[in-house]
Design an enzyme around this catalytic site. Structure first.
Site, PDB file in Angstrom:
ATOM      1  N   ASP A 253       1.228 -10.142   2.926  1.00  0.00           N
ATOM      2  CA  ASP A 253       2.942  -8.475   2.989  1.00  0.00           C
ATOM      3  C   ASP A 253       1.651  -8.108   4.409  1.00  0.00           C
ATOM      4  OD1 ASP A 253       4.505  -6.923   3.401  1.00  0.00           O
ATOM      5  OD2 ASP A 253       5.343  -7.591   1.160  1.00  0.00           O
ATOM      6  N   HIS A 276       2.383  -9.811   7.292  1.00  0.00           N
ATOM      7  CA  HIS A 276       3.252  -8.753   7.632  1.00  0.00           C
ATOM      8  C   HIS A 276       2.624  -8.052   9.108  1.00  0.00           C
ATOM      9  CE1 HIS A 276       6.173 -10.145   4.774  1.00  0.00           C
ATOM     10  NE2 HIS A 276       5.789 -10.989   4.935  1.00  0.00           N
TER      11      HIS A 276
END
Ligand SMILES: *[C@@H]1O[C@H](CO)[C@@H](O)[C@H](O)[C@H]1NC(C)=O
Ligand SMILES: *[C@@H]1O[C@H](CO)[C@@H](O)[C@H](O)[C@H]1NC(C)=O
Ligand SMILES: *[C@@H]1O[C@H](CO)[C@@H](O)[C@H](O)[C@H]1NC(C)=O
Ligand SMILES: *[C@@H]1O[C@H](CO)[C@@H](O)[C@H](O)[C@H]1NC(C)=O
Ligand SMILES: *[C@@H]1O[C@H](CO)[C@@H](O)[C@H](O)[C@H]1NC(C)=O
Ligand SMILES: *[C@@H]1O[C@H](CO)[C@@H](O)[C@H](O)[C@H]1NC(C)=O
Ligand SMILES: *[C@@H]1O[C@H](CO)[C@@H](O)[C@H](O)[C@H]1NC(C)=O
Ligand SMILES: *[C@@H]1O[C@H](CO)[C@@H](O)[C@H](O)[C@H]1NC(C)=O
Ligand SMILES: *[C@@H]1O[C@H](CO)[C@@H](O)[C@H](O)[C@H]1NC(C)=O
Ligand SMILES: *[C@@H]1O[C@H](CO)[C@@H](O)[C@H](O)[C@H]1NC(C)=O
Ligand SMILES: *[C@@H]1O[C@H](CO)[C@@H](O)[C@H](O)[C@H]1NC(C)=O
Ligand SMILES: *[C@@H]1O[C@H](CO)[C@@H](O)[C@H](O)[C@H]1NC(C)=O
Length: 444
Positions: A253, A276
């Protein structure tokens, strides 16, 4: 009663020992590691972290033989060494009960051992610290002023995420603890520590200022088919003057995420993989709130195998549900003066993504309800490398709600290629006249 109190004093004495500095640990026979030099480098956030006086005493914590719970002894050591000492954690410790360390004042932590979180999921569901912001939960929280936590490259914090990921596979409403929550710390550092497997984010830095994070190694990996979830490297929230530098992160993430009210921050010298991206946001999640992210400098980083390298994500002007435990939209505020400079992109799905429709897949709704967050004074300077085949021929997407909501976007010397050799960007609803190296293909 008399026997009872004598007994507990004896236990406290056995659990921790205070000695003048430097000393050899009674329990482990080792000399503690020294605090490293604390320097934001090459850039600082506008100022260095305040000078932290040298410590004069050390507190040793005897680990429980049976790995049950070292939290009470660790708490005692912080009480004993607060106000000028160093808590030495050079053995294997288990924290199995919630630990509130928000009272700290001028204390160091020499962590050359291991901290692993134990306890049962049921215990933590009932007892973890709870925050309204994104329904966050914490095993422990660290705050106060002038606190330096250092690991000399060997200290380890093990979030023990696997049982949580396994339980989450069966219950996607399960609220999982963040491995380290810094809450309300004025002046401090966290350096040279390895962190593995947080149930949720690795680190949240909230309500804090003048924090330096350096030389960290973060890695999250599942040992079975259940995936890791939300393993953000660092999230900053309601914090000012934070520098995160010279670290390696392997997660799935955000590598770093600037959440509401993150100001004057530098992120430099990171190598992130599988994430991410280094992200502004998400912002505008809460309808009654005003979010600010301003003066952010992201310099000299490498991003590999991620969904994004540079990312700005804000929610639309209407509420929507992204995940069972994550919904939002309608909040207002601004994102201003954000610079991404010297940034290598290797095999990321997008090199740059600006999105004002976060959390909402229905783009018609986003056009009907433009985001209440403005995005302005954005600089992308010296970015190079590759993207994955995920969106080939496009290498980036900058899509705003309207030119009123996005302005003063600049790019210099951007050189990104997709596997097919294209360098095309999707751009919409903002002035693209000062984007050098960004080849905009208008999507409308
Ligand atoms: C572990 O040891 C401590 C004393 O050192 C004791 O109080 C506790 O009950 C033990 N726990 C287990 C699970 O054996
Ligand atoms: C900590 O535990 C590991 C095994 O989990 C062991 O290899 C190591 O020696 C222990 N470290 C200390 C300082 O006791
Ligand atoms: C899922 O986890 C939440 C706690 O986060 C709990 O309240 C709920 O009862 C759990 N649901 C099931 C089906 O176990
Ligand atoms: C930050 O400070 C606010 C206001 O004091 C408090 O409500 C909140 O619990 C603190 N921590 C986090 C993580 O939001
Ligand atoms: C960039 O960061 C790396 C660490 O990832 C460091 O070795 C290098 O010196 C930095 N370069 C500049 C120009 O700051
Ligand atoms: C980097 O991320 C990719 C994609 O998630 C993963 O396959 C790879 O193992 C990671 N690399 C390292 C060194 O962990
Ligand atoms: C952010 O700062 C603004 C301006 O001071 C304030 O109105 C807002 O409540 C803050 N938001 C949060 C989440 O603290
Ligand atoms: C914009 O942010 C940079 C850091 O990236 C900072 O040096 C500069 O002072 C900021 N500009 C303004 C006008 O605040
Ligand atoms: C990116 O992913 C590829 C394929 O999984 C892997 O070989 C490579 O080592 C990864 N890069 C990094 C920096 O981990
Ligand atoms: C998207 O939202 C619009 C406006 O509310 C609605 O008419 C349309 O049916 C929605 N589309 C989908 C796929 O849900
Ligand atoms: C937020 O945006 C929506 C539509 O996009 C608008 O109806 C609403 O008034 C805005 N709210 C604020 C506080 O600006
Ligand atoms: C443009 O970026 C490249 C890295 O891709 C760098 O080597 C070069 O010096 C930059 N050019 C200018 C004019 O700054």
């Amino acid at each position: 009663m008399l026997f009872q109190s004598t007994h507990s004093v004896a236990i406290a004495f056995l659990a921790t020992t205070v000695a003048s500095f430097p000393a050899v640990n009674w329990y482990t026979g080792r000399t503690s590691i020294a605090r490293p030099e604390l320097l934001a480098y090459p850039h600082n956030s506008g100022r260095q972290i305040p000078l932290s006086p040298a410590r004069t005493t050390e507190c040793f914590v005897k680990p429980q033989r049976n790995s049950s719970d070292d939290a009470p002894a660790i708490l005692q050591a912080f009480k004993d060494c607060n106000g000028g000492g160093t808590v030495v954690l050079d053995a294997n410790y288990t924290i199995a009960t919630a630990l509130d360390l928000t009272f700290l004042d001028s204390v160091d932590v020499a962590l050359s051992g291991t901290i692993k979180f134990g306890g049962t999921i049921d215990y933590w569901i009932a007892n973890a610290f709870q925050y309204d912001f994104q329904d966050s939960r914490a095993y422990w929280k660290i705050g106060g002023k002038d606190v330096n936590i250092f690991g000399g490259g060997v200290g380890l914090i093990d979030g023990n995420g696997q049982p949580w990921w396994d339980a989450f596979a069966k219950n996607d409403s399960l609220l999982r603890p963040i491995a380290v929550v810094i809450d309300g710390l004025e002046g401090g550092s966290m350096t040279g520590i390895r962190m593995i497997d947080p149930p949720n984010w690795f680190n949240l830095i909230a309500n804090s200022s003048d924090i330096l994070v350096s030389d960290m190694v973060l890695s999250a990996k599942s040992s079975n088919e259940n995936e890791i979830h939300n393993t953000d490297g660092w999230d900053t929230y309601r914090s000012d003057h934070v520098v995160i530098q010279n670290s390696v992160i392997d997660n799935n993430d955000d590598c770093v995420s600037f959440k509401p009210n993150s100001t004057n921050m530098v992120v430099q010298g990171l190598a992130c993989n599988g994430s991410h991206g280094i992200s502004v946001g998400s912002l505008g999640q809460y309808i009654d709130q005003y979010d600010i992210v301003e003066n952010i400098y992201v310099y000299n980083n490498t991003m590999s195998n991620a969904s994004d390298a540079a990312r700005i994500k804000v929610w639309p002007g209407i509420n929507s549900v992204l995940q069972p435990t994550l919904s939002g939209g309608g909040g207002s505020g601004y994102v201003k003066n954000i610079t991404y400079e010297k940034y290598e992109s290797i095999n990321n799905d997008w090199a740059i993504e600006v999105n004002q429709c976060y959390g909402q897949s229905n783009t018609t709704l986003c056009e009907l309800y433009p985001s209440n967050m403005t995005i302005s004074d954005i600089y992308f300077i010296d970015m190079w490398g590759t993207t994955s085949d995920a969106h080939d021929p496009d290498v980036g997407t900058l899509v705003c709600s309207s030119p009123e909501q996005c302005y003063n976007f600049h790019a210099r010397n951007i050189s990104i290629t997709s596997p097919s050799g294209s360098s095309q960007f999707i751009c919409a609803n903002f002035d693209t006249s000062d984007l050098e190296g960004v080849d905009c293909l208008s999507d409308d």
